[in-house]
Design a protein around this motif. Structure first.
Motif, short mmCIF file in Angstrom:
data_model
loop_
_atom_site.label_atom_id
_atom_site.label_comp_id
_atom_site.label_asym_id
_atom_site.label_seq_id
_atom_site.Cartn_x
_atom_site.Cartn_y
_atom_site.Cartn_z
N ALA A 54 14.45 26.45 -14.41
CA ALA A 54 14.45 25.79 -12.86
C ALA A 54 13.36 24.48 -12.91
O ALA A 54 13.79 24.14 -11.58
CB ALA A 54 13.66 27.02 -11.97
N GLU A 57 12.60 21.04 -13.14
CA GLU A 57 13.14 20.12 -12.77
C GLU A 57 13.51 18.98 -14.12
O GLU A 57 12.15 18.70 -14.91
CB GLU A 57 13.20 18.89 -11.89
CG GLU A 57 12.97 20.00 -10.58
CD GLU A 57 12.92 19.07 -9.04
OE1 GLU A 57 12.31 17.68 -9.18
OE2 GLU A 57 12.30 20.03 -8.02
N PRO A 58 14.41 18.45 -14.38
CA PRO A 58 14.07 17.47 -16.02
C PRO A 58 13.37 16.43 -15.57
O PRO A 58 13.23 15.67 -16.51
CB PRO A 58 15.77 17.33 -15.94
CG PRO A 58 16.69 18.28 -14.80
CD PRO A 58 15.82 18.75 -13.79
N GLY A 59 13.54 15.45 -13.98
CA GLY A 59 12.86 14.04 -14.07
C GLY A 59 10.92 15.15 -14.42
O GLY A 59 10.22 14.25 -14.58
#
Length: 219
Positions: free
Chosen positions: A113, A115-117
């Motif tokens: 969960a 965030e890729p950022g």
């Protein structure tokens, strides 16, 4: 039939000792299960297919085999190959292994969960993969997993009642002895219901408070 809890007064010390043993076994199992769960979750989200497969096999075995079978294997089976442990150590190990399998699902969901950022920013900053997981991914995953981890701990407390099957006189085992001595099973098991409900309610309440505090501080 009369309902008289005063008959249990001489045995409250025995029941309290059983409750303490349950709490101690569950506390150790929570620590062990959390450690195993984090390790398994990291392996299940690793790039290595071998690591993922090993972790998946562990989770599948201890999540899908009845706990009492796992417990009997550790307590009665391992001595046949020279590995002997006390009933308490066996109970803690069994709860830790089972708890770790369920905990890994919770931690894995928390890791996925993130965030890729956030990961991209950490990589750009020059942090190593180990540092990214240790300082960013795991703290975020654990913070978001407090409530479900509380549910896992509640399940550990409930499952610990089976430990009396291997001669460990935790709360349920102590209650069984008291019921046999007093011939008052109704009163004994009514009290047992209340004690388990109180313990699980306290854990659920604590998990909720911790979840709100952590997410307020990092919100």
């Amino acid at each position: 039939m009369t309902f008289d809890l005063t008959l249990l007064a001489p045995y409250l010390g025995d029941l309290a000792a059983g409750a303490r043993l349950t709490a101690l076994a569950c506390a150790f199992a929570l620590a062990g299960g959390l450690l195993l769960g984090v390790m398994a979750a990291l392996m299940r989200t690793a790039a290595s297919p071998v690591a993922r497969r090993i972790a998946d096999v562990y989770v599948d075995i201890f999540r899908n085999v009845p706990f009492i079978v796992q417990l009997f294997f550790l307590f009665y089976g391992l001595p046949e190959i020279g590995i002997e442990m006390s009933a308490f150590c066996t109970g803690v190990l069994a709860l830790s292994l089972a708890g770790g399998a369920f905990t890994s699902d919770v931690i894995r969901s928390g890791i996925l969960a993130v965030e890729p950022g956030v990961l991209e920013a950490a990589q750009v900053s020059g942090l190593s993969r180990l540092a990214i997981y240790r300082r960013i991914v795991l703290p975020i995953a654990l913070r978001s997993s407090v409530r479900p981890l509380g549910a896992v701990f509640v399940n550990l407390i409930l499952t610990s009642s089976i430990l009396s099957a291997v001669t460990l006189n935790e709360l349920t085992g102590s209650a069984r002895i008291v019921a046999a001595d007093t011939f008052q099973p109704f009163e004994v098991y009514a009290l047992l219901l209340v004690l388990y409900a109180a313990m699980t309610w306290l854990v659920s309440l604590s998990a909720g408070v911790l979840h709100r505090r952590l997410n307020r501080e990092h919100g």
